[in-house]
Design a protein around this motif. Sequence first.
Motif, PDB file in Angstrom:
ATOM      1  N   ARG A   1       0.824  -1.217   0.000  1.00  0.00           N
ATOM      2  CA  ARG A   1       0.000   0.000   0.000  1.00  0.00           C
ATOM      3  C   ARG A   1       0.849   1.253   0.000  1.00  0.00           C
ATOM      4  O   ARG A   1       0.406   2.323   0.410  1.00  0.00           O
ATOM      5  CB  ARG A   1      -0.924  -0.007   1.222  1.00  0.00           C
ATOM      6  N   GLY A   2       2.074   1.138  -0.481  1.00  0.00           N
ATOM      7  CA  GLY A   2       2.985   2.265  -0.459  1.00  0.00           C
ATOM      8  C   GLY A   2       3.644   2.384   0.906  1.00  0.00           C
ATOM      9  O   GLY A   2       3.284   1.696   1.854  1.00  0.00           O
ATOM     10  N   GLY A   3       4.612   3.244   1.017  1.00  0.00           N
ATOM     11  CA  GLY A   3       5.275   3.423   2.301  1.00  0.00           C
ATOM     12  C   GLY A   3       6.218   2.271   2.610  1.00  0.00           C
ATOM     13  O   GLY A   3       6.884   1.727   1.718  1.00  0.00           O
ATOM     14  N   GLN A   4       6.257   1.868   3.886  1.00  0.00           N
ATOM     15  CA  GLN A   4       7.242   0.901   4.346  1.00  0.00           C
ATOM     16  C   GLN A   4       6.599  -0.444   4.701  1.00  0.00           C
ATOM     17  O   GLN A   4       5.426  -0.524   5.055  1.00  0.00           O
ATOM     18  CB  GLN A   4       7.970   1.466   5.573  1.00  0.00           C
ATOM     19  N   TRP A   5       7.403  -1.483   4.599  1.00  0.00           N
ATOM     20  CA  TRP A   5       6.970  -2.817   4.962  1.00  0.00           C
ATOM     21  C   TRP A   5       6.963  -2.962   6.478  1.00  0.00           C
ATOM     22  O   TRP A   5       7.765  -2.355   7.178  1.00  0.00           O
ATOM     23  CB  TRP A   5       7.908  -3.865   4.370  1.00  0.00           C
ATOM     24  N   ALA A   6       6.055  -3.800   6.982  1.00  0.00           N
ATOM     25  CA  ALA A   6       6.021  -4.156   8.406  1.00  0.00           C
ATOM     26  C   ALA A   6       5.935  -5.670   8.511  1.00  0.00           C
ATOM     27  O   ALA A   6       5.481  -6.350   7.577  1.00  0.00           O
ATOM     28  CB  ALA A   6       4.820  -3.509   9.102  1.00  0.00           C
ATOM     29  N   ALA A   7       6.350  -6.189   9.648  1.00  0.00           N
ATOM     30  CA  ALA A   7       6.305  -7.634   9.835  1.00  0.00           C
ATOM     31  C   ALA A   7       4.883  -8.156   9.702  1.00  0.00           C
ATOM     32  O   ALA A   7       4.653  -9.263   9.198  1.00  0.00           O
ATOM     33  CB  ALA A   7       6.872  -7.993  11.206  1.00  0.00           C
ATOM     34  N   SER A   8       3.895  -7.366  10.126  1.00  0.00           N
ATOM     35  CA  SER A   8       2.495  -7.787  10.028  1.00  0.00           C
ATOM     36  C   SER A   8       2.035  -7.914   8.579  1.00  0.00           C
ATOM     37  O   SER A   8       1.098  -8.660   8.290  1.00  0.00           O
ATOM     38  CB  SER A   8       1.596  -6.801  10.779  1.00  0.00           C
ATOM     39  N   THR A   9       2.678  -7.186   7.662  1.00  0.00           N
ATOM     40  CA  THR A   9       2.329  -7.315   6.243  1.00  0.00           C
ATOM     41  C   THR A   9       2.625  -8.724   5.748  1.00  0.00           C
ATOM     42  O   THR A   9       1.885  -9.279   4.933  1.00  0.00           O
ATOM     43  CB  THR A   9       3.127  -6.299   5.404  1.00  0.00           C
TER      44      THR A   9
ATOM     45  N   ASN B   1       3.189 -11.488   7.965  1.00  0.00           N
ATOM     46  CA  ASN B   1       2.519 -12.464   8.824  1.00  0.00           C
ATOM     47  C   ASN B   1       1.021 -12.521   8.597  1.00  0.00           C
ATOM     48  O   ASN B   1       0.444 -13.589   8.417  1.00  0.00           O
ATOM     49  CB  ASN B   1       2.796 -12.148  10.295  1.00  0.00           C
ATOM     50  N   GLY B   2       0.364 -11.351   8.619  1.00  0.00           N
ATOM     51  CA  GLY B   2      -1.081 -11.321   8.529  1.00  0.00           C
ATOM     52  C   GLY B   2      -1.724 -12.077   9.674  1.00  0.00           C
ATOM     53  O   GLY B   2      -1.156 -12.231  10.757  1.00  0.00           O
ATOM     54  N   SER B   3      -2.926 -12.571   9.447  1.00  0.00           N
ATOM     55  CA  SER B   3      -3.643 -13.363  10.437  1.00  0.00           C
ATOM     56  C   SER B   3      -3.796 -14.786   9.919  1.00  0.00           C
ATOM     57  O   SER B   3      -4.348 -15.008   8.844  1.00  0.00           O
ATOM     58  CB  SER B   3      -5.033 -12.760  10.706  1.00  0.00           C
ATOM     59  N   ARG B   4      -3.296 -15.745  10.700  1.00  0.00           N
ATOM     60  CA  ARG B   4      -3.415 -17.153  10.289  1.00  0.00           C
ATOM     61  C   ARG B   4      -4.875 -17.576  10.268  1.00  0.00           C
ATOM     62  O   ARG B   4      -5.310 -18.347   9.402  1.00  0.00           O
ATOM     63  CB  ARG B   4      -2.619 -18.020  11.267  1.00  0.00           C
ATOM     64  N   LYS B   5      -5.666 -17.065  11.193  1.00  0.00           N
ATOM     65  CA  LYS B   5      -7.077 -17.419  11.263  1.00  0.00           C
ATOM     66  C   LYS B   5      -7.844 -16.902  10.051  1.00  0.00           C
ATOM     67  O   LYS B   5      -8.715 -17.590   9.505  1.00  0.00           O
ATOM     68  CB  LYS B   5      -7.680 -16.859  12.552  1.00  0.00           C
ATOM     69  N   ARG B   6      -7.510 -15.692   9.594  1.00  0.00           N
ATOM     70  CA  ARG B   6      -8.212 -15.093   8.460  1.00  0.00           C
ATOM     71  C   ARG B   6      -7.534 -15.414   7.127  1.00  0.00           C
ATOM     72  O   ARG B   6      -7.992 -14.975   6.075  1.00  0.00           O
ATOM     73  CB  ARG B   6      -8.302 -13.571   8.640  1.00  0.00           C
TER      74      ARG B   6
END
Length: 529
Positions: free
Chosen positions: A200-208, A210-215
Amino acid sequence: MRVAIYARYSTDLQSERSVDDQLALCRERAQNERWQVVGEYADRAISGASMVNRPGIQALMEAAAQGTFDAVLCEALDRLSRDLEDIAGLHKRLRFWGIEIITFAEGPITELHVGLKGTMSALFLKDLAQKTRRGLVGRLKAGCSTGGRTYGYTSVDAGVLTIVPEEAEIIRRIFREYAEGRSPLAIVADLNRERIPAPRGGQWAASTINGSRKRANGVIGNRLYVGEMVFGRQRNVRDPITGKCQKRLCPENEWIVRPMPQLTIVKLEVFAAAQERRKATCQVRLTERRRPKHIFSGLVLCGCCGASMIMTNKHRLACSARTNKRTCDNARTIALSEVENRVLRALQERLLAPEVVAEAVETYRAESARLAAERAKAGRQHARELAAVRRKIEAVVNAIADGDPAKPLLAKLKALEAEEGAILARAPHAIEDEMLALHPRAVERYRQKVEQIRVALTKGDEAGREAVGLVRELIKKIIVMPMPTGEALHLTVEGDLAVMLEQERSTNEKSVLMVPPPRLERGTSRSTI
């Protein structure tokens, strides 16, 4: 009769002209009926499913409560709301204030219209949701995108997806490194260092990653990268209190999966290896990993980059940009207990000092008096403008009565009446003057609130938690600023708390220094700790 016009259209897919056409239609009706238009309100590209997040309808109801018009004129009842509860409540309040609802489609609105049309509008929303889902399933079967852009793909020819080679290579790199054992944080640190834009532009994050395993989201969990498009994982449910949509996970047996081998970016064995590693790192139960919120959750910010300070373990706060992205140089951490103790000790020791309360009371009164004077001046100016235009209207009416040519005078009369309506619409709100006049009560509430905080904090750590809500009302943010090696971190508090505290300097590096601003202003104030 004085009327207020309201118009609305639902989504960005509709034309901006929709509101303009509705307003023009209502103006013409008002002119034909010789009604005086005293205000126009509109909500553009906002659904009628709720009234909470619609500034136009909220402004209309505020004006109605002040009695500035006698009727609401709109194209149809569903322009005001499509929710049965909302339209019934709106009609009930307007009738209480003696205000009528008039529409082109139904005429004057009665309880019968509210019941029938409100039910029809509610059924329309339900039917629209079903048809929208059916349309999205049709797009899925046609191999088209059913939502926002997915990193690694772009849409061409009416939504048909195609692979973006440069982004696909980044996706393969992420999966390869993750499957080989590199942490998401190490991966995003390299991506940010190489200035590769995030999805989505900008910087990467670890959550990008990982996301959600459940979803089943995030880069690692997206099955589109192995050529399978998944639809229906979650649905939107609107909160009846806030009007905001919440995403809720659907049962996996309701998901629709369509093979799309032409969109494969990652080999199936690499994807499977990544899922195995992801599963192995998620063995700790969520209830055990979730940490309870602390008093200042969401309020503590890094002074270097402005990112939130988050819990890195059970006891310490660190910059989230440093922790998740490696984009901040601030490696200093601070104990949560230190932040709480320094701020709460300052509250306990100085918040109720008599001179502080006296200064806050006096400053509040002075500021209220200044604002009241400005308000009164604006009210006098408004009265002069209104009197002037009404004198002109009276002169035109008298000229017509004396037999002067009516056609040009009628055009001038119409323009003057429109000017009068515009002046009435921007009239100062009487309720604001009332609030300024009630400042002694506000001061008394301030005294009571501060006393509640003091009592709760003196009962001990557990009882002190009772004051959390009260403290959070006073503080907007706490900024943690690293100082040269060996010096304690400096804190800065922004919010109403700052105006209550006296200026005090201390040689103890563990103490709190809070400096009030030169004068109280409505809004945010700032103090250094």
